[in-house]
Every structure is written in C-alpha cells, then in structure tokens.
Motif scaffolding. Structure first.
Motif, short mmCIF file in Angstrom:
data_model
loop_
_atom_site.label_atom_id
_atom_site.label_comp_id
_atom_site.label_asym_id
_atom_site.label_seq_id
_atom_site.Cartn_x
_atom_site.Cartn_y
_atom_site.Cartn_z
N TYR A 611 0.82 -1.22 0.00
CA TYR A 611 0.00 0.00 0.00
C TYR A 611 0.86 1.28 0.00
N GLY A 612 1.87 1.26 -0.87
CA GLY A 612 2.65 2.47 -1.11
C GLY A 612 3.78 2.73 -0.15
N ARG A 613 4.19 1.75 0.63
CA ARG A 613 5.25 1.99 1.60
C ARG A 613 6.60 2.26 0.96
N MET A 614 6.72 2.00 -0.31
CA MET A 614 7.96 2.30 -1.01
C MET A 614 8.14 3.81 -1.22
N TRP A 615 7.03 4.57 -1.22
CA TRP A 615 7.12 5.98 -1.60
C TRP A 615 8.04 6.82 -0.71
N PRO A 616 7.96 6.76 0.63
CA PRO A 616 8.88 7.59 1.42
C PRO A 616 10.34 7.35 1.08
N HIS A 617 10.69 6.10 0.74
CA HIS A 617 12.07 5.79 0.39
C HIS A 617 12.42 6.39 -0.97
N ILE A 618 11.50 6.31 -1.92
CA ILE A 618 11.72 6.94 -3.22
C ILE A 618 11.87 8.45 -3.05
N HIS A 619 10.97 9.04 -2.27
CA HIS A 619 10.99 10.49 -2.04
C HIS A 619 12.32 10.93 -1.44
N ASN A 620 12.78 10.22 -0.41
CA ASN A 620 14.03 10.59 0.25
C ASN A 620 15.22 10.51 -0.69
N ILE A 622 15.08 10.88 -4.02
CA ILE A 622 15.00 11.99 -4.96
C ILE A 622 15.53 13.27 -4.30
N VAL A 623 15.18 13.46 -3.04
CA VAL A 623 15.71 14.62 -2.30
C VAL A 623 17.23 14.53 -2.18
N ALA A 624 17.75 13.31 -1.94
CA ALA A 624 19.20 13.13 -1.88
C ALA A 624 19.84 13.45 -3.22
N ALA A 625 19.20 13.04 -4.32
CA ALA A 625 19.71 13.37 -5.66
C ALA A 625 19.68 14.87 -5.90
N LEU A 626 18.63 15.52 -5.41
CA LEU A 626 18.52 16.98 -5.54
C LEU A 626 19.64 17.67 -4.76
N PHE A 627 19.93 17.17 -3.58
CA PHE A 627 21.02 17.74 -2.77
C PHE A 627 22.36 17.55 -3.47
N LEU A 628 22.59 16.36 -4.04
CA LEU A 628 23.83 16.11 -4.77
C LEU A 628 23.95 17.04 -5.98
N TYR A 629 22.85 17.27 -6.65
CA TYR A 629 22.82 18.20 -7.79
C TYR A 629 23.23 19.61 -7.35
N PHE A 658 13.29 20.85 3.65
CA PHE A 658 12.18 20.25 2.91
C PHE A 658 12.08 18.76 3.18
N GLY A 659 13.21 18.07 3.12
CA GLY A 659 13.20 16.63 3.39
C GLY A 659 12.76 16.33 4.81
N PHE A 660 13.22 17.15 5.77
CA PHE A 660 12.86 16.95 7.18
C PHE A 660 11.36 17.17 7.40
N VAL A 661 10.82 18.25 6.83
CA VAL A 661 9.40 18.56 7.01
C VAL A 661 8.52 17.49 6.38
N CYS A 662 8.87 17.04 5.18
CA CYS A 662 8.08 15.99 4.52
C CYS A 662 8.05 14.72 5.36
N GLY A 663 9.21 14.36 5.90
CA GLY A 663 9.27 13.16 6.72
C GLY A 663 8.44 13.27 7.98
N ARG A 664 8.55 14.43 8.66
CA ARG A 664 7.80 14.62 9.90
C ARG A 664 6.29 14.68 9.66
N LYS A 665 5.89 15.22 8.53
CA LYS A 665 4.47 15.42 8.27
C LYS A 665 3.79 14.15 7.75
N HIS A 666 4.48 13.40 6.91
CA HIS A 666 3.81 12.30 6.20
C HIS A 666 4.27 10.90 6.59
N TYR A 667 5.54 10.75 7.04
CA TYR A 667 6.12 9.40 7.09
C TYR A 667 5.41 8.49 8.10
N ARG A 668 4.91 9.04 9.19
CA ARG A 668 4.30 8.20 10.23
C ARG A 668 3.16 7.36 9.67
#
Length: 724
Positions: A611-620, A622-629, A658-668
């Motif tokens: 039921y979509g549990r892969m998404w937070p890992h994908i999101h994180n 992409i954020v890591a790729a954005l940071f590397l960019y 942004f990564g911290f806020v997304c995790g705190r708001k949605h990951y639980r």
C-alpha cells in the motif's frame, strides 16, 4: 567519443527500439503467445483482448496506455504499482518543466558566449565539437552570463520541491483510500509480536501469549498463532510436493505413450539413486506413489511436534476488528525496548518466517554489521568499476589486447564499439549485484519481503550513485589527469570539478541505450518468449509446469526503482551543466511510463502489496539526488570563479529542511495505519477463521477440517475466544 559516434549510438538505439516495437505488435497478436503478453489478465480470469482493439498498428498500445487510469492500475496490479507511476510522473514533470525554461534560455546563452573553451570544459572527452558550445563549460570564468545558470539551478530546485510535495500528498491519499476499503484484508486484523520473554514455569509459550493479550484486549482479542521452527517440517513438505509433481509428470508421460501405437502404453521408469541417474530402475508411478504415502504420515507427525515443541519468541495476534489491530500495532506494550515488540502484520505471503524469532539486540547487531559490509562493498566496487570504465575504451583495449587491433581498427566497427562498449560493460557489471544486496537485507532480520526489497533498493541506489555516477566521473578524471595530480596533489578537488563535464556524453549514451534498447526488450519480451517456448516444447509435461514456465513475476522494485533513480540523479546533476541531457531524461521517463503502463496492466503480477510503503524511500532518494545536484553546481560555479556561488548554499539548507518537514508530516502514516482510516467498517461478512488460516504456513496446513492439527498448540484461553 566524437559527435558522429554519439549520433550513431543514438540512431542505432532508436532503430532497434522501432524494430522491437513492431516485433511486439506482431508477436502479441498471435494466440499462442497470450500467456507471455497478457498473463496478468489471464490470471485474473479476463479475456486477453477484452476492451482492447486488435489492429496491426504498432503504436496502438500507446493509445491503450494513455486511455488507462490510475484506478485501472490499482485494480490490475495494486497500489504499489500505482505509486511507481507517481514516481515516474513526478520525475518526468521535473524534467519537462525544467526543460521548458532551461533549453530555450541556457542553450542560446551558452552558444553565443565568446569565451575560449578549455580542454577540461568539454562535455565530450576532448573533442571540441558543437555539443561543447551548448554547455556551461563554454561560458568564460566570472562572466555575467553565469547568473542565468544560477537562476536555472534555483528553478529546477523549486519545481522539484513543488512536485515532490504534491506527489507525497497524492500517495498518502491513495494509501488512505486503499486501507479504508470495505474489502476484508486479512493482514489488517493481525499484528506481529517479536521478542516475547521466556514463559513462566509450567506455562507454554502459547498460553503465555494468549493470557497476555487477552488481559490487555479482553473484548477484541481473537486468537494467537505462535511462530514455530519449521525447518524440518518444511523439508518434508518440499520433498512431498516434489514427489507429487514428479508423479503428475509421470502420469502425463504414461498417457502420452498410449497415443504412439501401443494402446496399453509404456510405464515410465526411474532410477532410485542420486538425482535419478544411478541405482535400481523401478516403475516411476509406483515408486512416486509409494514415496507420497510414506511422507504424508511423516509430515503429519512432524506438524504436531513442531506446533507443540518448537514454539519460538514471536507470534501473530488476531483481533476481531481492524481498528483494534491498528491501535495495538502502535502501542507500547512493555517497559523494556527488547520485550513484546509489536508492529502491524504484513500480508501472509510476505512473511519471512525464519527472521521472526530473531532477538532485538541480535537484529540491531546484524543491521550494523550489514551496513558495515555494504559500505565496504560500495567502496571496493569502485575499483573494478573504474577499471572497467578505463579498460573498455578502444585505445586501452588496443594496448592491453594487441591482437584486437585488426578488429577495432575497422571504421564501421570502431564507431559502434566506441558508442556501446563502455555502457554495455557497465550495465552487465551492475546486473551481478542486486541479489547479493537482497540477501544482505534479509540477513538483517527484516520480517517481510516488501521491507527487505525496500532495504535492498536503498542499498542498490547508493551503490549505483557512488559507483556509477561518481565512480565513472572520478575514474575518467584520474586516468586523464593522473600526471597533473602527481605533480600537484592539492589540485585533486579542482581537477575533479573541472573534469565533471567530461563524462556528459558517456551518460547521454548510457541513458539513450537504457531507454531505447532496454525498453524495447522490455516491451517485446523476446527473452521470456523464447525461454517459454523452449521449456514448453522440451521440458514441460503437466499444466502446472507450463503455467510455471510462463508466470511473469512482479515488476522487480529492487532493481527497477534504483535504476530509475540513478537516471534521475544523472539528469538532475547535468541539467544545468549540459542542458542537452534534459530531453534524454524526458524521453527515458516518458517511455518508461508508456512501456510499464502496458506491462503492469497486462503482464506483471505483483508478489505483494504494501500500500505504497515504497514511496517515502523513493521520495528521500530523490531529495538526496537533488542535494547532490546542488552540491555539484556549487562546486562547478566555484571552478568558474563565480563570486556569487555561495548563493547556492541557501538551496542546500532549503533542501534539508524540505526533506525533514516531509518526513515529519507524512512518514508516520506509512509506518502504521491511521486509526481514522481503518475505523471504517468492512461490508463483507467477517470470517475470522479464514483470516487466521490465511497465515498458516503451507507446510503446517492440513486438508483436515476443524483444528485437529492445532490441538496440541491451542491453549484454553485461545479456545475460549475462538468464536465471534
């Protein structure tokens, strides 16, 4: 690689894709191939061509893909597949919106610059062609035109923030809709308990577990299932199933022999020794039937012993409503962290039974050891990756293998080899790793298959970025600038930054090869088709064997997602340095959306649903790729002596926030189901006995009715609460 080699690679890849697409159209319309091109529909009892217009148009599958909806994807392949398309759409949106601004702005700015191009500013390994004039390297140091590239860096970043936030909200809503469905999902009525303390003297583990949860949840507790050591019973069960398959195969062979002119047929024989190659030759039908009759009572006896005497430190607890189960999975049940650890139960098909009894500190230790081992795997793999990257250039091949000079000096062959050889070597090299990383992830003590695949996917992503993206760039730089670094070791950072654009055409070709040839092979399914027909003709005798030969498996998130994330990282990091790569990123993810829309609706069968549990890992990631960019751009602006390069620093801070806020708001919500979601009542008549039995391992299940095979393992508490 010169420009002609690049165009040759691109054109050849495109022609191959068109040929494979036409081949797919022709092969998929042949009835004998339905099981290869429509297995998902067949397994769901649907007609392969239902609501599909059968034409000879090779592009008709594209119309079908566009006409499908997200609901169609969820209905055919589940929420996880729909989440994968959210990922593809999000990254595609970033590149489309980025390209709309960057291509018409940055390309003219770079092309009309009047700076002198340095050797380390080329994006094509020292060949000063027109591609170099379209890159950031063509801009002189300290030039005001660099402001355009700085603004482009901000544009890509803020587009990514907006689309990623929107995607997270959408996936959360999708997950909530699925979990609040009125359909009975067995796993929603159970929790998994680990780290059960030793039972009191005179009490069995089963009685301990039942008493503990009956006391805490007197109204909603239904029953418990203590995890057992199934190693021996599994071995007997697998042996029994093996003989049943052999008997079915022998019976088919015997029936076929009656059609060859001998009405009585020829009874098949088998040797009783090692692998059926040695020993006494006996009648196969009688031998297999005798083995089956010997193993059945042996299995039943071992089942009773296992259920009574091999209970372990873990259990599944069942509740008579899903809200109670969800609340229990999120509650603290003991004062110590290493006792009565609970989490929501995965699907029965996902459970990794051997990992469930592992102790808390044992799991912690395993996790740290695996991380340490993965770190060294990533580090030491850079050596062969760099070696492959350097060795597979034609110049180095001619030096190392002089006898190849006659072959590689052929003009036509030389062009093709220059275009494909390094990329093919890299793709083959990467194909050897995923199973090893999945093995390591399971060795951590992870309880479910989907969780193990998410963990392996993360390891593979970081490996790919560090060894493919960074590794190829570093190795190419070290081989070309080794003498300069020897003379002035302190210049290594500047040298790496200066040579970053030099790998651009390598990655352009790498991306093109993956989306044209890779997706062409994916769509045409040539390899599975050939393997199936060979197996059916020479190996398969029974219907079960034929079905096993064409069963397609799932989408393969362990390798699929990290591979796509690698391409996203590459295109992001080069989007401003060499904007010409953006159309290739758009083509890659656009074609991925089309091809996998077809495959998910018609071909792949999901092996689990999280039921979509892969998404937070994908999101994180992409954020890591954005940071590397952003780090990459900061370094490259520095090499351009642009005084305003520190203006990139706020972007780095925003990305972390942004990564911290997304995790705190949605990951639980992706860790545990929200009570407001699961509080909706199911419409179906709830049969808790079926829910319970769906979790029984195949080796412990029985054809007998009632609970006879569980009699020794059921406590009085469990029996008294077994009816609703």
């Amino acid at each position: 690689m010169d420009f002609s080699s690049f165009l040759t690679s691109l054109g050849t890849s495109f022609v191959i894709f068109l040929m494979l697409m036409c081949l797919f159209t022709w092969l998929s319309r042949r009835p004998g191939n339905n099981v290869i091109y429509y297995p998902n529909r067949i397994l769901k009892g649907l007609d392969p061509y239902e609501s599909i217009r059968v034409t000879r148009n090779p592009f008709d599958w594209i119309r079908e893909a566009f006409s499908s909806t997200e609901s169609d994807v969820i209905r055919m392949s589940g929420v996880d597949s729909a989440v994968y398309f959210v990922f593809l759409t999000t990254v595609l949106g970033i590149f489309v919106l980025g390209g709309v601004v960057l291509l018409p702005v940055l390309l003219p700015v770079a092309a009309t610059a009047h700076g002198s191009l340095k050797a380390n500013d080329t994006i094509s390994k020292g060949s000063f062609d027109d591609l170099d004039k379209l890159a950031m390297g063509h801009i002189p140091e300290k030039a005001p035109r660099l402001w355009a590239f700085l603004a482009a860096t901000y544009w890509i970043s803020f587009v990514a923030y907006c689309l990623l936030w929107k995607a997270y909200r959408h996936v959360s809503d999708m997950r909530a809709t699925a979990l609040m469905s009125a359909e009975v999902k067995n796993e929603q009525f159970a929790i998994l308990v680990r780290d059960i303390p030793p039972p009191p003297e005179g009490e069995t583990r089963k009685e301990q577990v039942d008493s503990y949860f009956k006391t805490i949840y007197p109204e909603t507790f239904y029953r418990s299932m203590v995890v057992t050591d199934n190693k021996k019973v599994n071995k007997i069960y697998e042996e029994l199933e093996g003989y049943r398959k052999k008997l079915a195969r022998a019976e088919v062979i015997y029936e076929e022999s009656k059609k060859t002119g001998n009405p009585e047929g020829t009874r098949p024989t088998v040797k009783t020794g090692f692998l059926g190659l040695f020993g006494k030759k006996v009648d196969a039908l009688e031998y297999y039937d005798e083995k089956i009759h010997d193993l059945i009572p042996k299995l039943e006896a071992e089942q009773k012993v296992t259920l009574k005497d091999k209970q372990q430190r873990s259990a599944l607890i069942f509740f008579n409503n899903r809200k109670a189960a969800a609340a229990a999975s999120q509650s603290l049940h003991a004062t110590m962290v290493d006792a009565w650890t609970v989490l929501d139960a995965p699907e029965p098909r996902q459970l990794i039974w051997t990992n469930l009894p592992k102790k808390f500190y044992n799991r912690q230790l395993r996790q740290y050891l695996i991380y340490f081992l993965v770190f060294f795997t990533i580090f030491f793999y850079m050596i062969p990756i760099g070696f492959v990257s350097a060795l597979t250039t034609l110049a180095n091949l001619r030096k190392v293998l002089p006898f190849l000079k006659v072959i590689v000096d052929q003009p036509a062959l030389k062009t093709v080899l220059e275009a494909y050889l390094p990329q093919l070597a890299l793709i083959i090299f990467l194909a050897l790793l995923p199973k090893f990383l999945l093995f390591l992830s399971k060795a951590e003590g992870i309880p479910s298959e989907s969780h193990a695949q998410r963990a392996a996917s993360g390891k593979f992503f970081y490996f790919s970025v560090l060894n493919v993206f960074i590794g190829v760039t570093i190795s190419s730089t070290l081989f070309t600038e080794l003498k300069a670094i020897e003379k002035k070791p302190n210049s290594i950072i500047d040298t790496l930054a200066n040579n970053l654009p030099g790998s651009a055409t390598f990655f352009l070709t790498f991306v093109a090869l993956k989306f044209f040839v890779g997706y062409g092979l994916e769509l045409s399914r040539i390899v599975p088709l050939i393997i199936f027909h060979l197996k059916r003709k020479y190996l398969c005798k029974t219907e079960a064997e034929v079905r096993e030969a064409w069963t397609p498996g799932d989408l393969g998130y362990t390798t699929r997602v990290p591979g796509d994330l690698l391409i996203a990282t590459i295109v992001l990091c080069y989007s401003v340095i060499a904007p010409i790569i953006i159309p290739f990123g758009v083509a890659y993810f656009g074609l991925a959306w089309l091809v996998f829309r077809n495959q998910v609706l018609k071909v792949y069968v999901p092996s689990y649903e999280s039921y979509g549990r892969m998404w937070p890992h994908i999101h994180n990631r992409i954020v890591a790729a954005l940071f590397l960019y952003q780090v990459t751009m900061f370094g490259y602006f520095g090499t351009k002596r642009f005084y305003y390069a520190p203006l990139i620093i706020p972007l780095l801070i925003i990305t972390l926030i942004f990564g911290f806020v997304c995790g705190r708001k949605h990951y639980r919500f992706f860790q545990s189901p929200a009570l407001e979601v699961v509080s909706h009542e199911v419409k179906e008549t709830l049969n808790m006995e079926l829910v319970f039995r769906s979790f029984i391992p195949a080796s412990l299940s029985s054809d007998k009715a009632d609970e006879d095979q569980f009699e020794d393992a059921l406590s009085q508490v469990s029996r008294s609460g077994s009816t609703l």
